[in-house]
Design an enzyme around this catalytic site. Sequence first.
Site, PDB file in Angstrom:
ATOM      1  N   CYS A 209       1.029  -1.302   0.141  1.00  0.00           N
ATOM      2  CA  CYS A 209       0.023  -0.040  -0.063  1.00  0.00           C
ATOM      3  C   CYS A 209       0.810   1.370  -0.134  1.00  0.00           C
ATOM      4  O   CYS A 209       0.157   2.421   0.046  1.00  0.00           O
ATOM      5  CB  CYS A 209      -0.694   0.037   1.206  1.00  0.00           C
ATOM      6  SG  CYS A 209      -1.869  -1.425   1.401  1.00  0.00           S
TER       7      CYS A 209
ATOM      8  N   HIS B  89      -3.736   7.977   6.059  1.00  0.00           N
ATOM      9  CA  HIS B  89      -3.987   6.493   5.510  1.00  0.00           C
ATOM     10  C   HIS B  89      -5.215   5.835   5.519  1.00  0.00           C
ATOM     11  O   HIS B  89      -5.906   5.554   4.571  1.00  0.00           O
ATOM     12  CB  HIS B  89      -2.880   5.396   6.041  1.00  0.00           C
ATOM     13  CG  HIS B  89      -2.750   4.201   5.202  1.00  0.00           C
ATOM     14  ND1 HIS B  89      -2.593   4.041   3.819  1.00  0.00           N
ATOM     15  CD2 HIS B  89      -2.968   2.773   5.480  1.00  0.00           C
ATOM     16  CE1 HIS B  89      -2.456   2.819   3.489  1.00  0.00           C
ATOM     17  NE2 HIS B  89      -2.657   2.059   4.492  1.00  0.00           N
TER      18      HIS B  89
ATOM     19  N   HIS C 122      -9.976   1.951  -1.407  1.00  0.00           N
ATOM     20  CA  HIS C 122      -8.619   1.686  -0.983  1.00  0.00           C
ATOM     21  C   HIS C 122      -7.641   0.963  -2.349  1.00  0.00           C
ATOM     22  O   HIS C 122      -7.863  -0.106  -2.824  1.00  0.00           O
ATOM     23  CB  HIS C 122      -8.251   0.369   0.055  1.00  0.00           C
ATOM     24  CG  HIS C 122      -6.825   0.316   0.474  1.00  0.00           C
ATOM     25  ND1 HIS C 122      -5.734   1.135  -0.072  1.00  0.00           N
ATOM     26  CD2 HIS C 122      -6.298  -0.046   1.843  1.00  0.00           C
ATOM     27  CE1 HIS C 122      -4.709   0.671   0.630  1.00  0.00           C
ATOM     28  NE2 HIS C 122      -4.904  -0.081   1.659  1.00  0.00           N
TER      29      HIS C 122
END
Length: 405
Positions: free
Chosen positions: A160, A299, A334
């Site tokens: 990520c 995040h 995401h």
Amino acid sequence: MHVWITGLGAVSALGRGVTALTQALQAGRSGITAQPGSPAHALRPHAAAVVTEPLGAHLPPAQRNLYDRHSLMALEAAAEAWAQAGLPEFAPAPERAAVSWGTGLGGSASLEASYQQMFTAQPPRVHPYTVVRVMANSAGSHLAMRHQLRAAQLAVSNACASSAQAIGEALWLLRNGRADLALVGGSEAMLNVGSALGWQAMGVMAPLDADQPEQTCRPFDDGRQGLVLGEGAAALVLETEAHARARGATPLAELAGYGHSVDAVHLSRPDADGQVRAMRAALQDAGLAPADIGYVNAHGTATEVGDAVEASSIEAVFGTGAVPVSATKALHGHLIGAGGALELVATVQALRGGWLPASAHVRASSLGSQIDLVTGAARHSSARAAMSNSFAFGGSNVALVVTRP
């Protein structure tokens, strides 16, 4: 050395282009929808942020055959950023122009298709371009050829944090004199059965909110239950100030700081110490104090542990409730390896427009006692500097700092 951002591009479930992304974030409009799953593969119905616009329609079929879905998205986002930067079709000085691109799984759709063919087709036969579609550097390679970027090609696959790290490494590349210009960003397209099944099996995907699927992802909310996968791409054009000035380019923002740390603790459990080190490193690199930062794009994946750890790490760096914080994943999902790039584009747009996106779908948040969580609607801001965080499985942490030019 100052490094300017002179172009932005985006493709997401919120629409094609940076304007669509910006308008959706300002309005709090979600791109997350219900997906049927696959009973044959035990994939339950779930929420996802799907790109619905056609991709690569301008390409001849023979050429389009070379691209995986995530590379087509990269091409679209990069074209927008390149055009906004006012650059000619090809880099004016190819040997001084670089590309740095991030992705988590690369051509996962093409990989899954090859396995389907291998196990179900008679006779088994995979697509002849499977290898070049799947490889993690395929999108960067296409972009290098498209714009003649010959100074360097970096392909970052760090879960990520992939695209955020690709952007940060390009910043250092420019500062070190290896190039004057860099096309940077990331792309991801893993909304296929195999990938979704893996995330679902891990127990980190939020169960579908059948009544309000668009609100399935709720970062920092007390009732958060997990992440929602998305797909898309985002691109930025970086230039040294001297190079941009010489050609009369207009800066959208300055990429001022990059911090990277590694937890070295656990494959999937975040560690506040590692996150703190990344944020402090980014501040030091930018020559800024915590009080100089007027917004943090968190995040914020909406996992129970992840959001709590990040709230604690932000509090440790900036102080209790000292900086406005929000997580835009509630609206665009995401994007895994592309998330850092898309969220940096969102952060730049917020700085430029004088507003901060809200962390959508928050009904109640005990974490609001630690951080100044932007909720409800976008908030007016006169911030001069902002930070964007990307924290990855494997313990990789990246923080990027941007400032108004």
